[in-house]
Design a protein around this motif. Structure first.
Motif, PDB file in Angstrom:
ATOM      1  N   GLN A 170       0.823  -1.201   0.000  1.00 37.34           N
ATOM      2  CA  GLN A 170       0.000   0.000   0.000  1.00 37.34           C
ATOM      3  C   GLN A 170       0.862   1.259   0.000  1.00 37.34           C
ATOM      4  O   GLN A 170       0.563   2.226  -0.690  1.00 37.34           O
ATOM      5  CB  GLN A 170      -0.921   0.015   1.222  1.00 37.34           C
ATOM      6  CG  GLN A 170      -2.115  -0.908   1.123  1.00 37.34           C
ATOM      7  CD  GLN A 170      -3.120  -0.433   0.089  1.00 37.34           C
ATOM      8  OE1 GLN A 170      -3.250  -1.011  -0.991  1.00 37.34           O
ATOM      9  NE2 GLN A 170      -3.843   0.621   0.385  1.00 37.34           N
ATOM     10  N   ARG A 171       1.926   1.218   0.772  1.00 33.84           N
ATOM     11  CA  ARG A 171       2.821   2.380   0.825  1.00 33.84           C
ATOM     12  C   ARG A 171       3.454   2.640  -0.534  1.00 33.84           C
ATOM     13  O   ARG A 171       3.530   3.791  -0.980  1.00 33.84           O
ATOM     14  CB  ARG A 171       3.905   2.141   1.877  1.00 33.84           C
ATOM     15  CG  ARG A 171       4.743   3.380   2.180  1.00 33.84           C
ATOM     16  CD  ARG A 171       5.830   3.051   3.185  1.00 33.84           C
ATOM     17  NE  ARG A 171       6.521   4.246   3.635  1.00 33.84           N
ATOM     18  CZ  ARG A 171       7.575   4.227   4.436  1.00 33.84           C
ATOM     19  NH1 ARG A 171       8.031   3.070   4.894  1.00 33.84           N
ATOM     20  NH2 ARG A 171       8.159   5.352   4.797  1.00 33.84           N
ATOM     21  N   ARG A 172       3.920   1.583  -1.200  1.00 31.38           N
ATOM     22  CA  ARG A 172       4.498   1.749  -2.544  1.00 31.38           C
ATOM     23  C   ARG A 172       3.464   2.302  -3.510  1.00 31.38           C
ATOM     24  O   ARG A 172       3.779   3.151  -4.358  1.00 31.38           O
ATOM     25  CB  ARG A 172       5.033   0.407  -3.063  1.00 31.38           C
ATOM     26  CG  ARG A 172       6.314  -0.054  -2.402  1.00 31.38           C
ATOM     27  CD  ARG A 172       6.933  -1.211  -3.176  1.00 31.38           C
ATOM     28  NE  ARG A 172       6.051  -2.369  -3.193  1.00 31.38           N
ATOM     29  CZ  ARG A 172       6.064  -3.331  -2.286  1.00 31.38           C
ATOM     30  NH1 ARG A 172       6.903  -3.270  -1.276  1.00 31.38           N
ATOM     31  NH2 ARG A 172       5.248  -4.365  -2.386  1.00 31.38           N
ATOM     32  N   TRP A 173       2.211   1.828  -3.388  1.00 34.19           N
ATOM     33  CA  TRP A 173       1.152   2.298  -4.288  1.00 34.19           C
ATOM     34  C   TRP A 173       0.916   3.795  -4.099  1.00 34.19           C
ATOM     35  O   TRP A 173       0.830   4.537  -5.093  1.00 34.19           O
ATOM     36  CB  TRP A 173      -0.133   1.525  -4.020  1.00 34.19           C
ATOM     37  CG  TRP A 173      -1.238   1.823  -4.978  1.00 34.19           C
ATOM     38  CD1 TRP A 173      -1.489   1.199  -6.163  1.00 34.19           C
ATOM     39  CD2 TRP A 173      -2.252   2.838  -4.843  1.00 34.19           C
ATOM     40  NE1 TRP A 173      -2.593   1.750  -6.781  1.00 34.19           N
ATOM     41  CE2 TRP A 173      -3.080   2.765  -5.988  1.00 34.19           C
ATOM     42  CE3 TRP A 173      -2.529   3.786  -3.868  1.00 34.19           C
ATOM     43  CZ2 TRP A 173      -4.169   3.604  -6.180  1.00 34.19           C
ATOM     44  CZ3 TRP A 173      -3.612   4.632  -4.062  1.00 34.19           C
ATOM     45  CH2 TRP A 173      -4.414   4.544  -5.200  1.00 34.19           C
ATOM     46  N   GLU A 239      -4.264  17.892  -5.697  1.00 34.15           N
ATOM     47  CA  GLU A 239      -4.978  17.546  -4.469  1.00 34.15           C
ATOM     48  C   GLU A 239      -4.746  16.089  -4.092  1.00 34.15           C
ATOM     49  O   GLU A 239      -4.485  15.766  -2.921  1.00 34.15           O
ATOM     50  CB  GLU A 239      -6.467  17.806  -4.655  1.00 34.15           C
ATOM     51  CG  GLU A 239      -7.313  17.471  -3.434  1.00 34.15           C
ATOM     52  CD  GLU A 239      -8.792  17.640  -3.688  1.00 34.15           C
ATOM     53  OE1 GLU A 239      -9.591  17.118  -2.900  1.00 34.15           O
ATOM     54  OE2 GLU A 239      -9.149  18.298  -4.695  1.00 34.15           O
ATOM     55  N   LEU A 240      -4.806  15.203  -5.076  1.00 26.86           N
ATOM     56  CA  LEU A 240      -4.600  13.789  -4.806  1.00 26.86           C
ATOM     57  C   LEU A 240      -3.164  13.511  -4.377  1.00 26.86           C
ATOM     58  O   LEU A 240      -2.919  12.675  -3.497  1.00 26.86           O
ATOM     59  CB  LEU A 240      -4.940  12.958  -6.044  1.00 26.86           C
ATOM     60  CG  LEU A 240      -6.424  12.821  -6.367  1.00 26.86           C
ATOM     61  CD1 LEU A 240      -6.616  12.044  -7.665  1.00 26.86           C
ATOM     62  CD2 LEU A 240      -7.164  12.116  -5.242  1.00 26.86           C
ATOM     63  N   ALA A 241      -2.208  14.201  -4.996  1.00 25.42           N
ATOM     64  CA  ALA A 241      -0.806  14.013  -4.616  1.00 25.42           C
ATOM     65  C   ALA A 241      -0.593  14.357  -3.145  1.00 25.42           C
ATOM     66  O   ALA A 241       0.102  13.637  -2.426  1.00 25.42           O
ATOM     67  CB  ALA A 241       0.095  14.874  -5.506  1.00 25.42           C
ATOM     68  N   THR A 247      -1.101  10.017   3.430  1.00 26.78           N
ATOM     69  CA  THR A 247      -1.424   8.625   3.726  1.00 26.78           C
ATOM     70  C   THR A 247      -0.171   7.757   3.714  1.00 26.78           C
ATOM     71  O   THR A 247      -0.016   6.856   4.552  1.00 26.78           O
ATOM     72  CB  THR A 247      -2.438   8.076   2.715  1.00 26.78           C
ATOM     73  OG1 THR A 247      -3.601   8.910   2.705  1.00 26.78           O
ATOM     74  CG2 THR A 247      -2.855   6.663   3.068  1.00 26.78           C
ATOM     75  N   ALA A 248       0.742   8.012   2.775  1.00 26.21           N
ATOM     76  CA  ALA A 248       1.995   7.259   2.723  1.00 26.21           C
ATOM     77  C   ALA A 248       2.797   7.459   4.005  1.00 26.21           C
ATOM     78  O   ALA A 248       3.399   6.511   4.536  1.00 26.21           O
ATOM     79  CB  ALA A 248       2.810   7.686   1.505  1.00 26.21           C
ATOM     80  N   ARG A 276      -8.328   0.625   9.154  1.00 26.33           N
ATOM     81  CA  ARG A 276      -9.092   1.874   9.308  1.00 26.33           C
ATOM     82  C   ARG A 276      -8.367   3.033   8.624  1.00 26.33           C
ATOM     83  O   ARG A 276      -9.010   3.910   8.032  1.00 26.33           O
ATOM     84  CB  ARG A 276      -9.322   2.178  10.790  1.00 26.33           C
ATOM     85  CG  ARG A 276     -10.517   1.469  11.393  1.00 26.33           C
ATOM     86  CD  ARG A 276     -10.886   2.027  12.746  1.00 26.33           C
ATOM     87  NE  ARG A 276      -9.875   1.742  13.756  1.00 26.33           N
ATOM     88  CZ  ARG A 276      -9.882   0.668  14.529  1.00 26.33           C
ATOM     89  NH1 ARG A 276     -10.854  -0.226  14.410  1.00 26.33           N
ATOM     90  NH2 ARG A 276      -8.945   0.471  15.437  1.00 26.33           N
ATOM     91  N   ALA A 277      -7.054   3.046   8.699  1.00 28.29           N
ATOM     92  CA  ALA A 277      -6.283   4.094   8.027  1.00 28.29           C
ATOM     93  C   ALA A 277      -6.460   4.015   6.514  1.00 28.29           C
ATOM     94  O   ALA A 277      -6.660   5.032   5.843  1.00 28.29           O
ATOM     95  CB  ALA A 277      -4.803   3.974   8.392  1.00 28.29           C
TER      96      ALA A 277
END
Length: 294
Positions: A170-173, A239-241, A247-248, A276-277
């Motif tokens: 998930q972190r890599r994504w 905004e997404l970046a 989140t990362a 949950r995160a």
């Protein structure tokens, strides 16, 4: 995990979301492209009557696509199916990691029944997406062999798998998406500046050469620039970046805690905190998209 190792319902929701997203963005591209073509055709006004017929056809087609998009709202299927898929995905990882509410039970059949009921509750709560999901049926199991094999692993092996295949993946994504969105944002902004700069240059040239040249494609360039601005706003690259970057970092903080997990109870709490995160970021994304399309 590969996609076919997740529940069949996840596979259908994931495929339906991808199809709805592709349809929605294609319709937008077609509308922008037709408007640019209409502006380009207008340069030849004053010629044969056929040019006006073609112009009416192009603008009419663009209008029809706009009405279709407004009525059918494919973006709603995109958001709803994505939300359903992510809910199933996070529940699947809870099941495989034996996290609450799918902790150990004297009989595995009890846990399987609980997971099946949970899937049905999720589907019932998202009954509005039954139609798009029905168009992408999957013949796989709702509880796959890979899920049961992972659940049967020892605590240490499950911790390692969760670290590598869930948290680190998930972190890599998210990191990849941060880089991609920032790169696309810069690219589209530069392209828009070039297009608008060309329109300004043509306007300056027209001061001197207005009589010598019959065609001045200033209007098509401005329509193209407007389409680029609209595309940037729809895709929300910047905004997404920013959201994905936060989140990362949050996932990175989670990674520092996993080394202190020693018991099944600790692991259950950790998995639920992590899921949950993941769910919170996606829920916020869906909420933002929905609010902006009301």
């Amino acid at each position: 995990m590969t996609q076919d190792e997740y529940p069949a319902l996840y596979q259908s929701a994931d495929s339906s979301s991808a199809d709805a997203q592709w349809t929605y963005l294609l319709l937008l591209r077609l509308q922008y492209g037709l408007l640019f073509l209409a502006a380009f055709i207008s340069l030849w006004f004053g010629g044969t009557p056929d040019i006006y017929i073609f112009y009416v056809f192009v603008v009419g087609t663009s209008t029809a696509l706009l009405i279709y998009t407004s009525v059918q709202k494919p973006e709603k299927d995109w958001y709803a199916c994505r939300a359903l898929a992510e809910s199933i995905k996070t529940s699947t990882w809870r099941y495989m990691m034996r996290a609450e509410p799918f902790e150990d039970s004297p009989k595995i059949s009890t846990v399987k029944s609980k997971f099946s009921r949970f899937l049905k509750e999720i589907l019932d709560a998202n009954s509005h997406v039954r139609d798009p999901i029905s168009k992408k049926p999957s013949t796989g199991d709702q509880i796959t062999k890979a899920m049961n094999a992972t659940r049967a692993l020892s605590l240490e092996d499950r911790i390692n798998r969760y670290r590598t295949e869930r948290i680190e993946e998930q972190r890599r994504w998210y990191v990849s998406k941060v880089k991609t969105n920032r790169r696309h944002f810069r690219g589209w902004v530069i392209f828009c500046v070039i297009v608008q700069g060309a329109a300004i240059g043509l306007a300056m040239l027209r001061i001197r050469y207005d009589q010598q040249w019959s065609l001045w494609p200033t209007e098509p360039l401005l329509v193209l620039a407007s389409a680029v601005v609209g595309w940037i706003q729809i895709k929300k690259f910047n905004e997404l970046a920013s959201a994905y970057s936060l989140t990362a970092h949050e996932i990175g903080i989670l990674l520092t805690r996993i080394d202190h997990v020693k018991t099944e109870e600790d692991f259950s709490l950790f998995v639920n905190d992590a899921e949950r995160a993941f769910s919170r970021e996606h829920t916020q994304w869906v909420a933002r998209q929905t609010e902006e399309n009301l």
